[in-house]
Design an enzyme around this catalytic site. Structure first.
Site, PDB file in Angstrom:
ATOM      1  N   ASP B   7       0.882  -1.162   0.000  1.00 14.31           N
ATOM      2  CA  ASP B   7       0.000   0.000   0.000  1.00 14.31           C
ATOM      3  C   ASP B   7       0.921   1.214   0.000  1.00 14.31           C
ATOM      4  O   ASP B   7       1.469   1.588   1.030  1.00 14.31           O
ATOM      5  CB  ASP B   7      -0.880  -0.037   1.264  1.00 14.31           C
ATOM      6  N   LYS B  69       3.049  11.231  -4.034  1.00 13.85           N
ATOM      7  CA  LYS B  69       1.927  10.540  -4.685  1.00 13.85           C
ATOM      8  C   LYS B  69       0.969  11.564  -5.326  1.00 13.85           C
ATOM      9  O   LYS B  69       0.251  11.233  -6.263  1.00 13.85           O
ATOM     10  CB  LYS B  69       1.190   9.720  -3.628  1.00 13.85           C
ATOM     11  N   GLU B 170      -7.017   0.688  -4.464  1.00 15.05           N
ATOM     12  CA  GLU B 170      -7.034   0.591  -2.993  1.00 15.05           C
ATOM     13  C   GLU B 170      -8.384   0.092  -2.459  1.00 15.05           C
ATOM     14  O   GLU B 170      -8.405  -0.812  -1.616  1.00 15.05           O
ATOM     15  CB  GLU B 170      -6.666   1.949  -2.381  1.00 15.05           C
ATOM     16  N   ASP B 192     -12.490   5.937   2.918  1.00 20.39           N
ATOM     17  CA  ASP B 192     -11.066   5.927   3.291  1.00 20.39           C
ATOM     18  C   ASP B 192     -10.627   7.317   3.756  1.00 20.39           C
ATOM     19  O   ASP B 192     -10.384   8.212   2.944  1.00 20.39           O
ATOM     20  CB  ASP B 192     -10.258   5.462   2.060  1.00 20.39           C
TER      21      ASP B 192
END
Lengths: 187, 633
Positions: B7, B69, B170, B192
């Site tokens: 992850d 990211k 994800e 999330d």
């Protein structure tokens, strides 16, 4: 395992007069048995190995868990020591307190530190000019310096760190020298 | 060869593998289960990744790269990049292919090269931990990542030395972690709330495929915003009280940060947290202390704007998916922030169902990636299917208590043995009554069979050692054996354990055990108190016999009275408290015997321990099988 048909075939073959057929069928059956045997043996060995590995792994996990729990407690006790050290660092206020109070407070502080020593917890308290090591130190702020040689070195330990058996319980909080040329025109 | 599930997060990354069919998080070399997604080139030109990079960030901000990211696979002129540019402490510029370049240590790197440094550390740490080379990985990306971002992430993996077997979403990984991939035609919402980002996705599970129907989020909203507001609240409150702004002091601010984080964690389970930092600062009037109480209600008030915003975004995502709220079958919580009860409540209220949160929300995505790896490796397929027993097996012991030898949910084949003893003096046989079930009293469980082991040499109660062994083979056939350790004599029985109990029976028995748990435990407590009373009476009478000559009359009389009193109430007793207090009274009275002996003699004789030479003898004992008398087999 051999299924019924295969067994029957082997049996039929043995009844037939053709001895080649017999040996072929039993040979095949035997081969299959051998393959299966190897497969089962491998599976059984793997299961045994898995179990042995699991036992070793869980013993390791148990130790690691115990260590984590200890480190957590040490981290909390460290906060108590920080409180004392902050009290001592304010020299003016500290010295104005009655002597008997000061010695009592120092006694409690030393007793708490003794717990750390007893359990093998070491202080991380770098001196001025020591090299900064991010595995042991956490940088909090910078102090400007005109001395280029000092750039990146530790200028002050703001809060002690602790470690046990080489594992960092908490990094020391430090101030770092940063070189800033006094004159903007300097190369 | 193991495939690593990774992850690769905006703030933190985590990794996991499947071992023996089970996913397992791999710790990094610092012993942490997550690694900060930060890379740096230190002043001494050393490359640092993770926690060490984070620790030197303050002194070296222009060479410490975080949140890469948010840049990966983007064009430099993308509005998001242009917006972030101003607030980043490190320099970014436009590359030849109009992509983004990140400056570190006087050199320009592509974002995938920075991500590769993080992946490289994970790889090295995993190899050190597992003791083998890891060359294959599955990496997760947000569902909204476009092809360029996915390709760049895959490239990052390649640069790090991985053969990236697959890039998965994800939310899909989260659904895999909960095993929702096998439920056909289900709609799943994944909420999330991470450290720095918020994402929500709606998935549909079809035939072996998990399809992302919609996704939405805010790439700049996360738990860190809530932390910052808590710190601000503490600082403001303290300023009101003392007039001092502690947030100006870097070290004090660090303490507030730690205190805020700790308070936030505590408030997930408690309703109030105390923030106590003595000697935080000082002024002309002397030292100053910070002592504040943060209530859960206050924390929720602080977090409310962020929670509300996340719920609005979630509604938008569900609408976008063309499903109704009521069509959503499962809701999964991901990200450390979702531990906050107010968030769980808000999500539950929105969907009208309990969200899934049993897997650590910081680790669920990495776990899902590892499970995907396991599926690809066929690890799961080749595993031999092992059965578990649905109900416990045990034997009846003194007072009708069911003593479990093999607990329910034990994987079979399995075997266990335990040593028991006799309940009365000169008992020459014991009856083994095998029972199945969860109730504490054997009569409430299913009786599977009984047999008698005789020929035990006469001895005081508690002395003989009878080893009872249970063995269940892979087919569920139970063999029970009892062996007298002194004579080696043994008896056994074989039981088709599965016979007679249907699935419905098993369910009923489990339900009954739950329903009667309270009553049963009271009943058991009474039996145990009775057993204890009986044992004490036995010990007292034995001592009285042995020491008859040496004890003063008044002591003997006192003990006898207590023995009689206890005997009188013991069998019919229904009140545990009364039984316990009478037992306690006898025990106290018995201490006088010892005291008298000590006073009377210079060398008091050692009272013989009741279970000398039988250290491993369990307290529960067999009831004598009276109806069979002395009959021998």
């Amino acid at each position: 395992m051999l299924n019924d048909d295969e067994l029957k075939n082997a049996a039929n073959a043995s009844e037939s007069s053709d001895s080649e057929n017999v040996s072929n069928a039993t040979g095949e059956a035997l081969e299959k048995c051998k393959t299966e045997r190897a497969e089962y043996l491998a599976g059984w060995q793997r299961a045994q190995a898995d179990y042995a590995n699991l036992e070793r792994e869980s013993a390791r996990e148990r130790d690691a868990e115990a260590e984590r729990a200890r480190i957590k407690i040490f981290r909390q006790i460290a906060e108590v020591l920080d409180g004392f050290e902050r009290a001592f660092s304010d020299k003016e206020s500290w010295n104005s307190a009655p002597e008997s109070w000061r010695s009592g407070m120092t006694g409690i502080y030393e007793k708490t530190r003794a717990i750390f020593r007893e359990h093998g917890v070491e202080e991380i308290s770098p001196a001025k000019g020591d090299a900064f090591d991010p595995t042991l130190h956490d940088s909090m702020m910078i102090e400007n310096t005109a001395d280029q040689a000092k750039d990146g070195l530790i200028s002050e330990t703001m809060q002690k760190g602790y470690r046990i058996n080489g594992r960092v319980v908490r990094p020391a909080s430090v101030k770092i020298f940063s070189h800033t040329p006094e004159s903007p025109s300097s190369p | 060869m193991k495939i690593l599930g990774i992850d690769l997060g905006t703030t933190n990354s985590a990794m996991a593998i499947v071992e023996g069919g089970q996913p397992k998080i791999i710790e990094n070399t610092e012993g942490n289960r997550t690694t900060p997604s930060i890379a740096a080139l230190a002043k001494n030109k050393e490359r640092l990744v993770g926690l060490t990079a984070k620790r030197q960030a303050v002194t070296n901000p222009e060479n410490t790269i975080f949140g890469v990211k948010r840049l990966i696979g983007h064009r430099y002129d993308d509005p998001g990049v242009q917006k972030d540019k101003g607030s980043l402490p490190f320099k970014i510029s436009q590359g030849g292919d109009s992509g983004v370049l990140v400056a570190m240590g006087g050199k320009d790197y592509r974002p995938e090269e920075i991500s590769a440094m993080i992946l490289q550390k994970l790889k090295t740490d995993a190899e050190a931990k597992l003791g083998e080379k890891i060359t294959e990985a599955i990496i997760t990306v947000p569902a909204y990542f476009n092809d360029a971002q996915r390709k760049a992430t895959k490239d990052a993996g390649k640069i790090a030395g991985f053969d990236v077997k697959r890039i998965i979403n994800e939310p899909t990984a989260a659904a895999l972690a909960y095993g929702f991939n096998s439920k056909k035609n289900e709609q799943i919402a994944v909420y999330d709330f991470g450290g720095g980002t918020f994402d929500v996705s709606v998935l549909e599970v079809g035939d072996d495929v998990i399809e992302v129907k919609s996704t939405d989020g805010d790439s700049h909203m996360g738990g860190e915003d809530i932390d910052r507001d808590i710190i601000k609240w503490i600082g403001d409150e303290y300023k009101k009280e003392s007039g001092i702004d502690v947030t100006k002091d870097a070290l004090a601010l660090q303490r507030l940060k730690e205190a805020a984080e700790k308070a936030k964690h505590e408030l997930s389970t408690t309703s109030e947290s105390e923030i106590n930092i003595p000697f935080i600062t000082s002024d002309a009037t002397g030292p100053k202390h910070l002592l504040l109480k943060l209530s859960r209600a206050k924390l929720e008030e602080i977090a409310r704007p962020y929670i509300d915003r996340s719920i609005e975004i979630t509604k938008r995502a569900v609408k976008e998916s063309s499903f109704d709220m009521k069509d959503i079958d499962e809701v999964i919580l991901v990200g450390g922030q979702t531990r906050m009860p107010a968030i769980v409540d808000a999500v539950r209220a929105l969907f009208g169902k309990e969200p899934n949160k049993s897997i650590n929300p910081d680790e669920v995505v990495a776990v899902g990636a590892a499970i995907q790896a396991g599926i690809m490796q066929g690890d799961v397929k080749d595993v031999l299917l092992l059965d578990v027993i649905p109900l416990s097996f045990g034997i009846e012991t003194m007072g009708g208590v069911a003593t479990k030898l093999i607990e329910k949910n034990t994987t079979i084949p399995a075997s266990r043995s335990q040593i028991f003893s006799t309940a009365s003096d000169n008992q020459t046989q014991v009856e083994i009554h095998v029972v199945q079930g969860e109730r504490p009293m054997s009569s409430d469980n299913k009786s599977l069979g009984r047999f008698v082991l005789d020929g035990i040499p006469p001895a005081p109660r508690g002395m003989p050692q009878v080893e009872v062994s249970f063995d269940i083979d892979a087919n569920g056939i139970l063999s029970v054996k009892a062996k007298d350790k002194a004579t080696g004599k043994e008896q056994s029985i074989k039981i088709q354990a599965s016979s007679g109990l249907s699935d419905a029976d098993i369910e009923r028995m489990k339900r009954e055990a739950e329903e009667n748990a309270d009553a049963d435990s009271k009943k058991k407590e009474l039996i145990e108190a009775k057993n204890l009373a009986e044992q004490l009476i036995y010990t007292a009478e034995k001592s009285m016999r042995e020491l008859a000559e040496k004890l003063p009359e008044d002591v003997k009389k006192g003990v006898q009275e207590k023995i009689d009193a206890l005997k009188k109430i013991k069998d019919a007793a229904t009140d545990v408290a009364v039984l316990k207090s009478e037992t306690e009274a006898l025990s106290l009275e018995m201490q006088k015997m010892g005291k008298a002996m000590a006073e009377n003699q210079a060398n008091p004789p050692k009272s013989e321990p009741e279970k000398a030479g039988a250290e491993n003898v369990r307290d529960a004992e067999f009831e004598e099988k009276k109806e069979d008398g002395d009959e021998k087999k």
